[in-house]
Design a protein around this motif. Structure first.
Motif, PDB file in Angstrom:
ATOM      1  N   GLN A  52       0.822  -1.206   0.000  1.00 23.09           N
ATOM      2  CA  GLN A  52       0.000   0.000   0.000  1.00 23.09           C
ATOM      3  C   GLN A  52       0.855   1.254   0.000  1.00 23.09           C
ATOM      4  O   GLN A  52       1.913   1.301   0.618  1.00 23.09           O
ATOM      5  CB  GLN A  52      -0.913   0.040   1.225  1.00 23.09           C
TER       6      GLN A  52
ATOM      7  N   THR B 189      -0.004   5.392   0.712  1.00 20.25           N
ATOM      8  CA  THR B 189      -1.044   6.290   1.212  1.00 20.25           C
ATOM      9  C   THR B 189      -0.759   7.702   0.725  1.00 20.25           C
ATOM     10  O   THR B 189       0.353   8.200   0.864  1.00 20.25           O
ATOM     11  CB  THR B 189      -1.094   6.282   2.755  1.00 20.25           C
TER      12      THR B 189
ATOM     13  N   ARG C 239      -1.940  11.528   1.279  1.00 22.46           N
ATOM     14  CA  ARG C 239      -2.639  12.317   2.301  1.00 22.46           C
ATOM     15  C   ARG C 239      -2.754  13.773   1.848  1.00 22.46           C
ATOM     16  O   ARG C 239      -1.770  14.372   1.424  1.00 22.46           O
ATOM     17  CB  ARG C 239      -1.861  12.259   3.617  1.00 22.46           C
TER      18      ARG C 239
ATOM     19  N   ARG D  38      -7.244  10.323  -6.572  1.00 19.49           N
ATOM     20  CA  ARG D  38      -7.647   8.914  -6.542  1.00 19.49           C
ATOM     21  C   ARG D  38      -8.014   8.431  -7.936  1.00 19.49           C
ATOM     22  O   ARG D  38      -7.571   7.364  -8.376  1.00 19.49           O
ATOM     23  CB  ARG D  38      -8.825   8.737  -5.581  1.00 19.49           C
TER      24      ARG D  38
ATOM     25  N   THR E 215      -7.884   1.422  -5.466  1.00 20.06           N
ATOM     26  CA  THR E 215      -7.803   2.660  -4.701  1.00 20.06           C
ATOM     27  C   THR E 215      -8.928   2.626  -3.678  1.00 20.06           C
ATOM     28  O   THR E 215      -9.984   2.043  -3.927  1.00 20.06           O
ATOM     29  CB  THR E 215      -7.963   3.907  -5.595  1.00 20.06           C
TER      30      THR E 215
ATOM     31  N   MET F  85      -9.839   6.343   2.622  1.00 19.96           N
ATOM     32  CA  MET F  85      -9.531   5.950   3.987  1.00 19.96           C
ATOM     33  C   MET F  85     -10.182   6.885   4.995  1.00 19.96           C
ATOM     34  O   MET F  85     -10.106   6.661   6.190  1.00 19.96           O
ATOM     35  CB  MET F  85      -8.016   5.915   4.193  1.00 19.96           C
TER      36      MET F  85
ATOM     37  N   SER G 144      -7.333  10.969   3.459  1.00 23.05           N
ATOM     38  CA  SER G 144      -6.387   9.991   2.909  1.00 23.05           C
ATOM     39  C   SER G 144      -7.042   9.029   1.934  1.00 23.05           C
ATOM     40  O   SER G 144      -8.220   8.708   2.068  1.00 23.05           O
ATOM     41  CB  SER G 144      -5.770   9.154   4.032  1.00 23.05           C
TER      42      SER G 144
ATOM     43  N   GLY H  57      -5.874   5.151   0.063  1.00 26.03           N
ATOM     44  CA  GLY H  57      -4.906   4.069  -0.013  1.00 26.03           C
ATOM     45  C   GLY H  57      -4.834   3.567  -1.443  1.00 26.03           C
ATOM     46  O   GLY H  57      -5.852   3.463  -2.132  1.00 26.03           O
TER      47      GLY H  57
ATOM     48  N   GLU I 212      -3.463   0.320  -3.496  1.00 23.87           N
ATOM     49  CA  GLU I 212      -2.846  -1.003  -3.476  1.00 23.87           C
ATOM     50  C   GLU I 212      -2.003  -1.137  -4.740  1.00 23.87           C
ATOM     51  O   GLU I 212      -2.486  -0.900  -5.838  1.00 23.87           O
ATOM     52  CB  GLU I 212      -3.898  -2.109  -3.455  1.00 23.87           C
TER      53      GLU I 212
END
Length: 146
Positions: free
Chosen positions: A72, A74, A76, A99, A119, A122, A135, A137, A139
């Motif tokens: 992952q 992240t 932010r 995203r 995607t 979070m 946030s 995430g 993958e």
């Protein structure tokens, strides 16, 4: 001096996304163990690399087998706590655009690529510095040789 080629490729990809979307006015700040203290008067983006897991994918060619790594990343969006509805909405809008830009993306890394497989939102919350963070995430999957 370049850092880890994986992290550098992801940093470059985020910077390219920000450049391709001029409506996103916040910069990417590299705060990962750099001592950078971003100006809190405006929002910014930062990356975290929580890690991944690697397992052998092919067999029979010692030193040249593929190793599948899945993990992952992240992204932010960081803004001042209690900055108001406008700044909160801006953070949510910007992170939504980022995203979508990362969804299904292939990030070149040498002769291979990092593939963004999923995607996920979070959510938001306060960080240790008292900033508000939205946030996502990402993958990723990549194949290493070894």
């Amino acid at each position: 001096m370049a850092g880890d080629n994986f992290r550098d490729a992801v940093r470059g990809s985020l910077d390219a996304i920000l450049l391709a979307h001029p409506s996103i006015t916040w910069p990417h700040k590299d705060t990962l163990n750099t001592g950078v203290k971003p100006d809190a008067s405006t929002g910014y983006f930062e990356l975290e690399f929580p890690g991944g897991d690697e397992s052998q994918y092919t067999f029979g060619a010692p030193g040249f087998n593929d190793w599948q790594e899945i993990g992952q990343i992240t992204v932010r969006a960081v803004v001042r706590q209690n900055a108001g509805k406008t700044e909160r909405d801006r953070a949510e809008s910007f992170i939504e655009t980022i995203r979508a830009a990362f969804r299904g993306r292939r990030i070149p890394i040498g002769a291979r690529a990092i593939r963004i497989k999923r995607t996920g939102a979070m959510g938001g919350g306060q960080d240790e510095a008292g900033m508000w963070v939205e946030s996502i995430g990402l993958e990723y999957e990549r194949f290493n040789v070894g």
